[in-house]
Design an enzyme around this catalytic site. Structure first.
Site, short mmCIF file in Angstrom:
data_model
loop_
_atom_site.label_atom_id
_atom_site.label_comp_id
_atom_site.label_asym_id
_atom_site.label_seq_id
_atom_site.Cartn_x
_atom_site.Cartn_y
_atom_site.Cartn_z
N ASP A 10 0.87 -1.18 0.00
CA ASP A 10 0.00 0.00 0.00
C ASP A 10 0.91 1.23 0.00
OD1 ASP A 10 -2.32 1.67 0.37
OD2 ASP A 10 -1.86 1.78 2.49
N SER A 11 0.31 2.39 -0.20
CA SER A 11 1.07 3.63 -0.13
C SER A 11 1.58 3.90 1.28
CB SER A 11 0.17 4.79 -0.55
OG SER A 11 -0.99 4.81 0.26
N TYR A 42 -0.53 8.36 -2.27
CA TYR A 42 -0.62 8.01 -3.69
C TYR A 42 -1.83 8.70 -4.33
CZ TYR A 42 2.83 4.11 -3.71
OH TYR A 42 3.97 3.34 -3.67
N GLY A 43 -2.81 9.00 -3.51
CA GLY A 43 -4.05 9.58 -4.04
C GLY A 43 -3.85 10.90 -4.77
N CYS A 73 -4.08 -1.21 -2.18
CA CYS A 73 -4.22 0.25 -2.25
C CYS A 73 -5.13 0.52 -3.44
CB CYS A 73 -2.84 0.88 -2.47
SG CYS A 73 -2.88 2.64 -2.79
N ASN A 74 -6.18 1.27 -3.21
CA ASN A 74 -7.11 1.54 -4.31
C ASN A 74 -6.47 2.41 -5.39
OD1 ASN A 74 -10.26 0.83 -3.85
ND2 ASN A 74 -9.13 0.90 -1.93
N GLU A 153 -6.47 9.56 9.87
CA GLU A 153 -5.12 9.43 10.44
C GLU A 153 -4.94 10.29 11.68
OE1 GLU A 153 -2.06 9.81 7.50
OE2 GLU A 153 -2.64 7.91 6.56
N CYS A 185 -11.19 3.20 -0.83
CA CYS A 185 -9.92 3.62 -0.22
C CYS A 185 -9.66 2.75 1.00
CB CYS A 185 -10.00 5.09 0.20
SG CYS A 185 -8.55 5.66 1.08
N THR A 186 -8.41 2.35 1.16
CA THR A 186 -8.09 1.40 2.24
C THR A 186 -8.33 1.98 3.64
OG1 THR A 186 -5.83 2.16 1.92
CG2 THR A 186 -6.40 0.01 1.02
N HIS A 187 -8.36 3.31 3.78
CA HIS A 187 -8.58 3.89 5.10
C HIS A 187 -10.05 3.82 5.54
CE1 HIS A 187 -4.63 5.59 4.54
NE2 HIS A 187 -4.70 6.35 5.62
N1 DGL Z 1 -4.08 3.76 0.30
C1 DGL Z 1 -4.63 4.82 -0.50
C2 DGL Z 1 -5.83 4.27 -1.30
O1 DGL Z 1 -6.41 3.25 -0.97
C3 DGL Z 1 -5.09 5.99 0.33
C4 DGL Z 1 -3.96 6.81 0.88
C5 DGL Z 1 -3.15 7.50 -0.19
O2 DGL Z 1 -3.67 8.42 -0.87
O3 DGL Z 1 -2.00 7.14 -0.35
O4 DGL Z 1 -6.19 4.86 -2.28
#
Ligand code: DGL
Length: 266
Positions: A10-11, A42-43, A73-74, A153, A185-187
């Site tokens: 993931d990011s 990453y978003g 990670c999406n 977060e 999104c993973t969060h």
């Molecule tokens: N893990 C990212 C996602 O699922 C969210 C956090 C990011 O933007 O890096 O898109």
């Protein structure tokens, strides 16, 4: 081969929601996790950058003997998954967090579906494209919700601040009449109940963590790759370390976790 770990990346530490779900469904498996904290979020990155990062991280996981690689990670699943499949075609089994959700939607008959996610995930149009291929009768609307990642977060969960932000996003007119909402999104699994409550529990709120874990279990079963040795060991790497990541990692993994730094970028 069976004893080898499941590679996940993931990011940052958000993908630990997926790692947690895998441990629930496949407790006998070892995990090797990589969070690219040096490059998050990453978003907000370009597709090209995410492809470059994802390629290097997939190689890192394969160098550490991963028997499958899960893109948890999406933003990376939306922008880099097809590219990774092409690049690593003969080298490993790759799984993303979008296809399992699209497959699940295909078993339902939703008239209208909403998707929320990062700017990268939503602007890629990947969810819409894949859903319209599998479920052409469903209308799909998508919305970027970039404040949700920093909000979670910073620990704003089930309080007035998070309620106000979530409500402001989800009251967007375009989402009117949705029967399902995809948490792209993973969060977001962390605030799943809060989101369901905003819709008075009348909208099916879908997150990928459990769906992906079930697909992973099926693949390992089919390929006779389930770890039946009775021994498992998890390793968690991040590309940049601060105590802050250590703290929030516990929230996402729902348990103690030992993060090690792996500086793959220098
Ligand atoms: N893990 C990212 C996602 O699922 C969210 C956090 C990011 O933007 O890096 O898109």
């Amino acid at each position: 081969m069976k004893k080898k770990p499941i590679g996940i990346f993931d990011s940052g530490v958000g993908g630990l929601t997926v790692a947690h779900a895998i441990k629930q469904i496949l407790p006998g498996e070892s995990l090797i996790y990589f969070g690219d904290t040096a490059h998050l979020p990453y978003g907000d990155k370009s597709a090209e950058s995410i492809r470059y990062y994802s390629h290097r991280i997939t190689q890192f996981l394969l160098d550490h003997d991963a028997k499958v690689v899960l893109v948890a990670c999406n933003s990376a699943s939306a922008s880099a998954f097809d590219y990774l499949k092409e690049e690593f075609r003969d080298k490993t089994i790759l799984i993303d967090v979008i296809d399992p959700v699209v497959d699940y939607i295909g078993t339902k008959n939703f008239k209208k579906i909403g998707i929320i996610g990062t700017k990268r995930t939503i602007s890629s149009g990947t969810y819409e494209r894949k859903i319209s291929e599998k479920s052409p009768e469903s209308a799909v609307v998508s919305l970027t919700t970039p404040l949700l990642v920093p909000m979670i977060e910073e620990g704003f969960i089930f309080d007035d601040i998070s309620n106000a932000i979530i409500r402001a996003y989800l009251s967007n007119e375009s989402l009117g009449g949705i029967e399902a909402l995809i948490l792209g999104c993973t969060h977001y699994p962390i605030i799943k109940n809060q989101i369901s409550k905003i819709f008075n529990f009348n909208v099916e709120v879908i997150d990928s963590a459990r769906l992906v874990s079930i697909i992973l279990r099926n693949i390992l079963e089919q390929k006779n790759l389930l770890n039946d040795s009775g021994n498992s060991r998890d390793m968690f790497f991040i590309s940049d370390y601060t105590p802050y990541f250590g703290k929030i990692a516990k929230m996402f993994f729902e348990g103690e976790i030992n993060l090690q730094k792996a500086d793959i970028w220098s």
